[in-house]
Design an enzyme around this catalytic site. Structure first.
Site, PDB file in Angstrom:
ATOM      1  N   GLY A  31       0.795  -1.224   0.000  1.00  0.00           N
ATOM      2  CA  GLY A  31       0.000   0.000   0.000  1.00  0.00           C
ATOM      3  C   GLY A  31       0.823   1.268   0.000  1.00  0.00           C
ATOM      4  N   HIS A  34       2.616   4.379  -5.091  1.00  0.00           N
ATOM      5  CA  HIS A  34       3.229   5.458  -5.884  1.00  0.00           C
ATOM      6  C   HIS A  34       3.299   4.982  -7.342  1.00  0.00           C
ATOM      7  CE1 HIS A  34       6.717   2.907  -5.666  1.00  0.00           C
ATOM      8  NE2 HIS A  34       6.765   3.018  -4.353  1.00  0.00           N
ATOM      9  N   HIS A  37       4.392   1.400  -8.169  1.00  0.00           N
ATOM     10  CA  HIS A  37       3.350   0.364  -8.072  1.00  0.00           C
ATOM     11  C   HIS A  37       2.408   0.445  -9.282  1.00  0.00           C
ATOM     12  CE1 HIS A  37       4.158   1.097  -3.633  1.00  0.00           C
ATOM     13  NE2 HIS A  37       4.359  -0.214  -3.738  1.00  0.00           N
ATOM     14  N   GLY A 148       8.624  -4.985  -8.467  1.00  0.00           N
ATOM     15  CA  GLY A 148       9.563  -3.938  -8.882  1.00  0.00           C
ATOM     16  C   GLY A 148      11.002  -4.387  -8.687  1.00  0.00           C
ATOM     17  N   LYS A 150      13.352  -2.545  -7.970  1.00  0.00           N
ATOM     18  CA  LYS A 150      14.034  -1.797  -6.914  1.00  0.00           C
ATOM     19  C   LYS A 150      14.392  -2.741  -5.757  1.00  0.00           C
ATOM     20  CE  LYS A 150      12.097   1.253  -4.093  1.00  0.00           C
ATOM     21  NZ  LYS A 150      12.555   0.917  -2.726  1.00  0.00           N
ATOM     22  N   ARG A 188       8.615   4.776   1.465  1.00  0.00           N
ATOM     23  CA  ARG A 188       9.374   5.325   2.597  1.00  0.00           C
ATOM     24  C   ARG A 188       9.948   6.719   2.290  1.00  0.00           C
ATOM     25  NH1 ARG A 188      10.680  -0.441   3.548  1.00  0.00           N
ATOM     26  NH2 ARG A 188       9.890  -0.954   5.617  1.00  0.00           N
TER      27      ARG A 188
END
Ligand code: PAF
Length: 282
Positions: A31, A34, A37, A148, A150, A188
């Site tokens: 959740g 951004h 997502h 992702g 990342k 974050r």
């Protein structure tokens, strides 16, 4: 779009879709969504008949003293965003729904792949991730699941888990989405003050410069690593957890820049711990 809060509800919906011969694309998230997502949802939308997004801040992947309590949450905002992308179902269970009283089973991908990088400082983190993703895979039974890049280590761990446990699911890694100035998107990032956000740019900047050094012929991993570390140390409040250069699939350390290379880092900028990476075929 329908929001399901129980395992029973979402299973009924998915069984209906599967009986109608539909393919299922799945985007698991915690959740506070951004554009990173949303890029996963867009890809899932293109490649599947129905799209399921899960929104669940998974307690088992947070260690003691980590940000489980303060992790940003806003289900209404998330639902509005995913609906715009054409999501069919949101699965947003409570912690009790996923881990009812008496819960006992965990999935542990052992070895180097979970012990390196984030696994060193976040002991037990990948056990929590592998456990919740296995449960979500069993509940949603997708054809494809989107993650992702990342979280490159998470992708490597989940690919290993899917191979080892014979999940009939394709893991689809998707590119990192960045702000215009290079900062990798992360839920974050909301913790960063304006000054810290500016300082955080050193991460993507160092990775881009390292990539440039490699393109110009540098092959000594130690030199590249030291270059990145020294660069990051120019920022006063940057606290380096790790900077590692590894094989992108096995996460084994590389001395020479060669093959499928992942340069990954985790750095605390003030309070938040940020991760970033680049992957290159050399
Ligand atoms: O990447 C994340 O957001 C989480 O680790 C995941 C995959 C949703 C599991 O909780």
């Amino acid at each position: 779009m329908k929001v399901c809060k129980t395992v029973r509800q979402i299973k009924i919906e998915i069984n209906k879709a599967i009986r109608a011969g539909k393919s299922v694309g799945f985007v698991p998230t915690m959740g506070y969504l951004h554009d990173g997502h949303l890029s996963l949802i867009k890809r899932a939308r293109k490649e599947n008949d129905i799209v399921v997004v899960s929104i669940f801040v998974n307690p088992t992947q947070f260690g003691e003293g980590e940000d489980l309590e303060s992790y940003p949450r806003d289900l209404d905002r998330d639902c509005r965003l995913v609906e715009k992308e054409g999501t069919d179902f949101v699965f947003a269970p409570s912690a009790e729904e996923m881990y009812p009283h008496g819960y006992m089973s965990y999935v542990d991908v052992e070895g180097n792949i979970t012990k390196q990088l984030c696994g060193k400082s976040r002991v037990g983190h990948f056990k929590g991730v592998a456990t919740v993703v296995s449960k979500l895979f069993n509940i949603v039974t997708p054809n494809k699941a989107y993650f992702g890049q990342k979280d490159a280590q998470q992708v490597a761990v989940l690919e290993q888990m899917v191979r080892d446990l014979n999940f009939n699911i394709e893991i689809v890694p998707c590119p990192i989405v960045r702000e215009a100035d290079g900062l990798a998107l992360s839920s974050r990032n909301t913790y960063l003050s304006q000054k810290e956000r500016q300082d955080a740019l050193i991460l993507s900047k160092s990775l881009i410069e390292a990539e440039e050094m490699i393109k110009n012929g540098e092959r000594d991993a130690a030199k590249i690593k030291n270059f990145i570390i020294n660069n990051i140390k120019t920022v006063e409040y940057a606290d380096i957890d790790y900077v590692e250069i590894v094989n992108a699939k096995t996460l084994e350390d590389l001395d020479q820049i060669q093959g499928d290379v992942l340069i990954a880092l985790a750095v605390k900028i003030g309070k938040p711990r940020l991760i970033d990476n680049i992957r290159l075929e050399v």
